[in-house]
Design a protein around this motif. Sequence first.
Motif, PDB file in Angstrom:
ATOM      1  N   ILE A   9       0.862  -1.182   0.000  1.00 48.99           N
ATOM      2  CA  ILE A   9       0.000   0.000   0.000  1.00 48.99           C
ATOM      3  C   ILE A   9       0.899   1.232   0.000  1.00 48.99           C
ATOM      4  O   ILE A   9       1.746   1.401   0.868  1.00 48.99           O
ATOM      5  N   THR A  10       0.718   2.096  -1.001  1.00 52.85           N
ATOM      6  CA  THR A  10       1.537   3.301  -1.106  1.00 52.85           C
ATOM      7  C   THR A  10       1.017   4.375  -0.153  1.00 52.85           C
ATOM      8  O   THR A  10      -0.064   4.249   0.427  1.00 52.85           O
ATOM      9  N   LYS A  11       1.766   5.458  -0.028  1.00 55.39           N
ATOM     10  CA  LYS A  11       1.382   6.543   0.876  1.00 55.39           C
ATOM     11  C   LYS A  11       0.050   7.177   0.484  1.00 55.39           C
ATOM     12  O   LYS A  11      -0.674   7.661   1.327  1.00 55.39           O
ATOM     13  N   ASN A  12      -0.252   7.172  -0.822  1.00 56.77           N
ATOM     14  CA  ASN A  12      -1.513   7.776  -1.254  1.00 56.77           C
ATOM     15  C   ASN A  12      -2.678   6.781  -1.233  1.00 56.77           C
ATOM     16  O   ASN A  12      -3.756   7.079  -1.712  1.00 56.77           O
ATOM     17  N   GLY A  13      -2.457   5.572  -0.689  1.00 54.59           N
ATOM     18  CA  GLY A  13      -3.528   4.597  -0.510  1.00 54.59           C
ATOM     19  C   GLY A  13      -3.728   3.602  -1.629  1.00 54.59           C
ATOM     20  O   GLY A  13      -4.540   2.694  -1.508  1.00 54.59           O
ATOM     21  N   LYS A  14      -3.004   3.746  -2.720  1.00 60.25           N
ATOM     22  CA  LYS A  14      -3.137   2.798  -3.826  1.00 60.25           C
ATOM     23  C   LYS A  14      -2.387   1.507  -3.498  1.00 60.25           C
ATOM     24  O   LYS A  14      -1.383   1.527  -2.797  1.00 60.25           O
ATOM     25  N   SER A  15      -2.894   0.396  -4.000  1.00 59.56           N
ATOM     26  CA  SER A  15      -2.212  -0.875  -3.760  1.00 59.56           C
ATOM     27  C   SER A  15      -1.348  -1.240  -4.968  1.00 59.56           C
ATOM     28  O   SER A  15      -1.690  -0.945  -6.109  1.00 59.56           O
TER      29      SER A  15
END
Length: 96
Positions: A9-15
Amino acid sequence: NFPQDFKLITKNGKSLPIGYPCAMLNADVHDRYTNHQYQDLAANGQPFQYDIKSECSIFFELDGPYRAMILPASPEEGKLLKKKYVVFNLDGSLAE
């Protein structure tokens, strides 16, 4: 159990899905077999001038109907490579 896939999970919420076997093979090949003396003809047009860079053109991708084969993949479209494969048993262990 042999891990098959991970989801970061990236910092912007995308997986970001990552195939573990391919990631490990690619990292190992990159560490061991990168050519740190790869030379390209310099873009400035001067004869006999070369830019030196690190290059690794061996990559692996998962293929097959049951995610059973890990094949070498070419970074160039349409370039053929000799196929080698890895087969996993249903329990996740390595078959061949």
